[in-house]
Design a protein around this motif. Structure first.
Motif, PDB file in Angstrom:
ATOM      1  N   GLU A   1       2.828  11.581  -7.082  1.00 44.11           N
ATOM      2  CA  GLU A   1       3.090  12.713  -6.205  1.00 44.11           C
ATOM      3  C   GLU A   1       3.031  14.032  -6.967  1.00 44.11           C
ATOM      4  O   GLU A   1       2.490  15.031  -6.469  1.00 44.11           O
ATOM      5  CB  GLU A   1       4.439  12.532  -5.521  1.00 44.11           C
ATOM      6  CG  GLU A   1       4.451  11.370  -4.542  1.00 44.11           C
ATOM      7  CD  GLU A   1       5.818  11.063  -3.982  1.00 44.11           C
ATOM      8  OE1 GLU A   1       5.918  10.138  -3.149  1.00 44.11           O
ATOM      9  OE2 GLU A   1       6.801  11.722  -4.383  1.00 44.11           O
ATOM     10  N   ALA A   2       3.565  14.047  -8.178  1.00 44.41           N
ATOM     11  CA  ALA A   2       3.505  15.261  -8.996  1.00 44.41           C
ATOM     12  C   ALA A   2       2.066  15.599  -9.351  1.00 44.41           C
ATOM     13  O   ALA A   2       1.647  16.760  -9.290  1.00 44.41           O
ATOM     14  CB  ALA A   2       4.345  15.082 -10.256  1.00 44.41           C
TER      15      ALA A   2
ATOM     16  N   LYS B   1       0.848  -1.181   0.000  1.00 49.49           N
ATOM     17  CA  LYS B   1       0.000   0.000   0.000  1.00 49.49           C
ATOM     18  C   LYS B   1       0.893   1.243   0.000  1.00 49.49           C
ATOM     19  O   LYS B   1       2.092   1.158   0.269  1.00 49.49           O
ATOM     20  CB  LYS B   1      -0.909  -0.015   1.228  1.00 49.49           C
ATOM     21  CG  LYS B   1      -1.797  -1.254   1.300  1.00 49.49           C
ATOM     22  CD  LYS B   1      -2.490  -1.359   2.644  1.00 49.49           C
ATOM     23  CE  LYS B   1      -3.257  -2.651   2.771  1.00 49.49           C
ATOM     24  NZ  LYS B   1      -3.875  -2.827   4.113  1.00 49.49           N
ATOM     25  N   GLU B   2       0.307   2.387  -0.317  1.00 47.21           N
ATOM     26  CA  GLU B   2       1.061   3.636  -0.346  1.00 47.21           C
ATOM     27  C   GLU B   2       0.371   4.690   0.512  1.00 47.21           C
ATOM     28  O   GLU B   2      -0.854   4.737   0.591  1.00 47.21           O
ATOM     29  CB  GLU B   2       1.201   4.160  -1.779  1.00 47.21           C
ATOM     30  CG  GLU B   2       2.008   3.258  -2.688  1.00 47.21           C
ATOM     31  CD  GLU B   2       2.232   3.872  -4.062  1.00 47.21           C
ATOM     32  OE1 GLU B   2       1.881   5.061  -4.249  1.00 47.21           O
ATOM     33  OE2 GLU B   2       2.757   3.171  -4.948  1.00 47.21           O
ATOM     34  N   ARG B   3       1.192   5.518   1.140  1.00 51.01           N
ATOM     35  CA  ARG B   3       0.670   6.662   1.860  1.00 51.01           C
ATOM     36  C   ARG B   3       0.066   7.667   0.868  1.00 51.01           C
ATOM     37  O   ARG B   3       0.410   7.657  -0.319  1.00 51.01           O
ATOM     38  CB  ARG B   3       1.786   7.327   2.667  1.00 51.01           C
ATOM     39  CG  ARG B   3       2.387   6.435   3.744  1.00 51.01           C
ATOM     40  CD  ARG B   3       3.747   6.933   4.188  1.00 51.01           C
ATOM     41  NE  ARG B   3       3.678   8.302   4.681  1.00 51.01           N
ATOM     42  CZ  ARG B   3       4.699   9.151   4.697  1.00 51.01           C
ATOM     43  NH1 ARG B   3       5.893   8.775   4.211  1.00 51.01           N
ATOM     44  NH2 ARG B   3       4.562  10.360   5.172  1.00 51.01           N
ATOM     45  N   ASN B   4      -0.796   8.536   1.345  1.00 48.51           N
ATOM     46  CA  ASN B   4      -1.440   9.528   0.487  1.00 48.51           C
ATOM     47  C   ASN B   4      -0.388  10.379  -0.224  1.00 48.51           C
ATOM     48  O   ASN B   4       0.465  10.980   0.428  1.00 48.51           O
ATOM     49  CB  ASN B   4      -2.335  10.428   1.352  1.00 48.51           C
ATOM     50  CG  ASN B   4      -3.119  11.420   0.519  1.00 48.51           C
ATOM     51  OD1 ASN B   4      -2.549  12.332  -0.071  1.00 48.51           O
ATOM     52  ND2 ASN B   4      -4.430  11.256   0.496  1.00 48.51           N
ATOM     53  N   PRO B   5      -0.422  10.428  -1.563  1.00 48.46           N
ATOM     54  CA  PRO B   5       0.623  11.153  -2.313  1.00 48.46           C
ATOM     55  C   PRO B   5       0.732  12.629  -1.952  1.00 48.46           C
ATOM     56  O   PRO B   5       1.837  13.190  -1.955  1.00 48.46           O
ATOM     57  CB  PRO B   5       0.186  10.972  -3.778  1.00 48.46           C
ATOM     58  CG  PRO B   5      -0.660   9.759  -3.779  1.00 48.46           C
ATOM     59  CD  PRO B   5      -1.370   9.752  -2.471  1.00 48.46           C
ATOM     60  N   ALA B   6      -0.389  13.273  -1.644  1.00 45.96           N
ATOM     61  CA  ALA B   6      -0.343  14.705  -1.317  1.00 45.96           C
ATOM     62  C   ALA B   6       0.261  14.942   0.063  1.00 45.96           C
ATOM     63  O   ALA B   6       0.849  15.994   0.309  1.00 45.96           O
ATOM     64  CB  ALA B   6      -1.747  15.294  -1.383  1.00 45.96           C
ATOM     65  N   GLU B   7       0.130  13.964   0.956  1.00 45.44           N
ATOM     66  CA  GLU B   7       0.629  14.125   2.327  1.00 45.44           C
ATOM     67  C   GLU B   7       2.080  13.681   2.478  1.00 45.44           C
ATOM     68  O   GLU B   7       2.855  14.311   3.204  1.00 45.44           O
ATOM     69  CB  GLU B   7      -0.264  13.337   3.286  1.00 45.44           C
ATOM     70  CG  GLU B   7      -1.695  13.850   3.348  1.00 45.44           C
ATOM     71  CD  GLU B   7      -2.584  12.975   4.215  1.00 45.44           C
ATOM     72  OE1 GLU B   7      -2.078  11.953   4.753  1.00 45.44           O
ATOM     73  OE2 GLU B   7      -3.792  13.291   4.342  1.00 45.44           O
ATOM     74  N   ARG B   8       2.450  12.623   1.782  1.00 41.18           N
ATOM     75  CA  ARG B   8       3.789  12.058   2.009  1.00 41.18           C
ATOM     76  C   ARG B   8       4.906  12.940   1.460  1.00 41.18           C
ATOM     77  O   ARG B   8       6.061  12.802   1.855  1.00 41.18           O
ATOM     78  CB  ARG B   8       3.881  10.664   1.401  1.00 41.18           C
ATOM     79  CG  ARG B   8       3.899  10.605  -0.115  1.00 41.18           C
ATOM     80  CD  ARG B   8       3.617   9.209  -0.617  1.00 41.18           C
ATOM     81  NE  ARG B   8       3.827   9.062  -2.050  1.00 41.18           N
ATOM     82  CZ  ARG B   8       3.132   8.225  -2.818  1.00 41.18           C
ATOM     83  NH1 ARG B   8       2.168   7.479  -2.293  1.00 41.18           N
ATOM     84  NH2 ARG B   8       3.407   8.130  -4.119  1.00 41.18           N
TER      85      ARG B   8
END
Length: 495
Positions: free
Chosen positions: A354-355, A16-23
């Motif tokens: 993330e971008a 799983k991945e952390r939220n892209p806007a938060e990480r």
């Protein structure tokens, strides 16, 4: 297999991945581990195929197919499903000294060759691999295992990237006294300074290096052999030498304005950021900063993606990535890219997500070729001029890129990062050791034998094969260690 129907019952699931806007507000690992039960289900998807192509590393059509270290993938998938994690770890370590590195940073050609992947999503091999080794460290199963006896032979390994670490680990197991020379201030080569912290933390590298040190390997940093440490001393002090210095000469771009300020190699950008981050949490300011800048990344590979993720964390103003190739399709081309070749398909990696989360869209521009850089009155880059191209095959069968009239474009840029790879190894040490090179400036040493023209000097990894994968570097480091051991002792028990 323990669950013969697992591949029909369970869907593929990766980390799983952390939220892209938060990480992007920190430099911590962007992934989230699966639960043991979730990993067990992924192991259960391994389908007891007749020929496990996943573990048979080879090169087909210019790409890697299957696992170059011949990982015993079906075995440890089955063991994980059965809950036998410690035995799975033992099987994992039999063929790969560093599954934590490949579990994080390998593009997983094993999954591209997975038999299930012919018509279903392949087994999540890399996820299982990483989960096993992390469970091993968490449980305290990964412990130093120094050799019971020493041979009295001394070996120098030049370079502490994956090839150098693998060669050192194997030679140490054989009982030789191994010293690894690294010209940077930290061990790990591109594992440390070429892959950003949020993707491969230095703590992961250092954790393994600590084990190797406790097993008896000596690491000498801030020392460039041939400059800080004379080659004459090297040959006098050691019975054999294994060259694992990598391919560190940057591939350049020959266009007008290349000498403008603000145009940097991607590795200089990544290296400076990681060093400053580890030294001072970026407080020393000793790094190439993207803060507040319009950033253009030239190059569509993994390094370019790492530049995207790093630039976002610097709080850049805007972000674009040029890819000279057309956008690939979601599915592999069964005629031009059939199984078990590595699938050439469109991927959305962590940096793209993330971008997009920070700027609203995927940052990539496809089929774009850079024509020139334009600067301001102070010599700083301010524009990148491009044109779109299409791939054609000429009358001699050569692949050429033809410019498309009317597609010229000007892009604003304060920072340009060249992520177009490496052309070969640095020649300084090669010349001082007097080893022969091939037409591409790489050290000439037969694959599988790894001996150079100089007796007692071996070569492995990118310095021999050119820019390649971490998993190939580990493969070559292990093979070079085996042949070096044979040279020293007349026979070898190393795999």
């Amino acid at each position: 297999m323990g669950k013969a129907t697992g591949f029909m019952e369970y869907d593929r699931q990766t980390l799983k991945e952390r939220n892209p806007a938060e990480r992007t507000n920190d430099w911590k690992d962007y992934t989230i581990p699966l639960s043991d039960e979730e990993v067990r289900k992924q192991g259960a998807r391994c389908m007891d195929c007749g020929v496990p192509t996943c573990q048979s590393g080879m090169e087909l059509a210019g790409t890697t197919t299957g696992c170059p270290v011949y990982h015993l993938i079906p075995e440890w998938n089955d063991l994980v499903y059965r809950g036998q994690w410690k035995e799975a770890l033992r099987r994992e370590h039999l063929m790969n000294n560093f599954p934590e590195f490949t579990g994080i940073a390998c593009p997983a050609p094993c999954e591209g060759a997975c038999v299930l992947g012919i018509n279903e999503p392949p087994v999540a091999i890399r996820t299982v691999e990483r989960s096993i080794i992390e469970r091993g460290f968490a449980e305290g199963w990964v412990v130093p295992e120094p050799p019971k006896t020493r041979t009295g032979k001394k070996v120098a390994v030049i370079g502490s990237g994956p090839a150098g670490l693998a060669a050192a680990a194997q030679l140490n197991k054989a009982g030789h006294s191994v010293t690894v020379f690294e010209r940077s201030d930290r061990v790990g080569g591109l594992l440390t300074y070429g892959i950003p912290e949020m993707k491969l933390s230095y703590d992961v590298v250092k954790r393994r290096v600590n084990i190797l040190e406790q097993e008896g390997i000596t690491f000498v940093t801030n020392t460039e052999v041939g400059k800080d440490y004379p080659v004459s001393t090297l040959r006098a002090d050691f019975d054999a030498v294994v060259m694992c210095a990598g391919a560190t000469v940057h591939r350049n771009i020959d266009v007008e304005g290349r000498d403008l300020k603000g145009i940097h190699y991607a590795m200089d950008f990544l290296h400076s950021t990681t060093k400053s981050l580890l030294d001072s949490n970026l407080e020393d300011g000793n790094y190439i900063s993207a803060e507040g800048k319009d950033v253009i990344v030239i190059g569509g590979g993994d390094t370019g993606t790492d530049c995207l993720a790093t630039s976002v964390r610097h709080n850049c103003k805007s972000l674009v990535q040029f890819d000279v190739y057309d956008q690939k399709g979601a599915l592999r081309d069964e005629k031009g890219n059939p199984w078990p070749q590595y699938p050439r398909v469109h991927r959305v990696e962590y940096g793209h997500k993330e971008a997009a989360a920070n700027f609203g869209d995927d940052p990539r521009a496809y089929a774009v070729m850079t024509k020139k850089f334009v600067g301001d009155e102070k010599g700083n880059v301010k524009e990148v001029h491009t044109v779109n191209v299409k791939l054609k095959i000429d009358e001699n069968g050569n692949r050429i890129r033809e410019e498309i009239p009317g597609t010229e474009k000007v892009w604003k840029a304060d920072l340009v990062l060249l992520a177009i790879g490496f052309s070969g190894p640095d020649q300084g040490l090669i010349q001082k050791l007097a080893v022969e090179t091939d037409e591409n400036s790489r050290v000439k040493a037969e694959y599988g034998e790894h001996a150079t023209n100089i007796e007692g000097v071996f070569a492995a990894g990118d310095v021999r094969r050119g820019q390649s994968l971490i998993v190939w570097a580990i493969n070559e480091g292990r093979q070079a260690a085996r042949e070096c051991d044979r040279f020293l002792m007349g026979t070898t028990m190393l795999p």
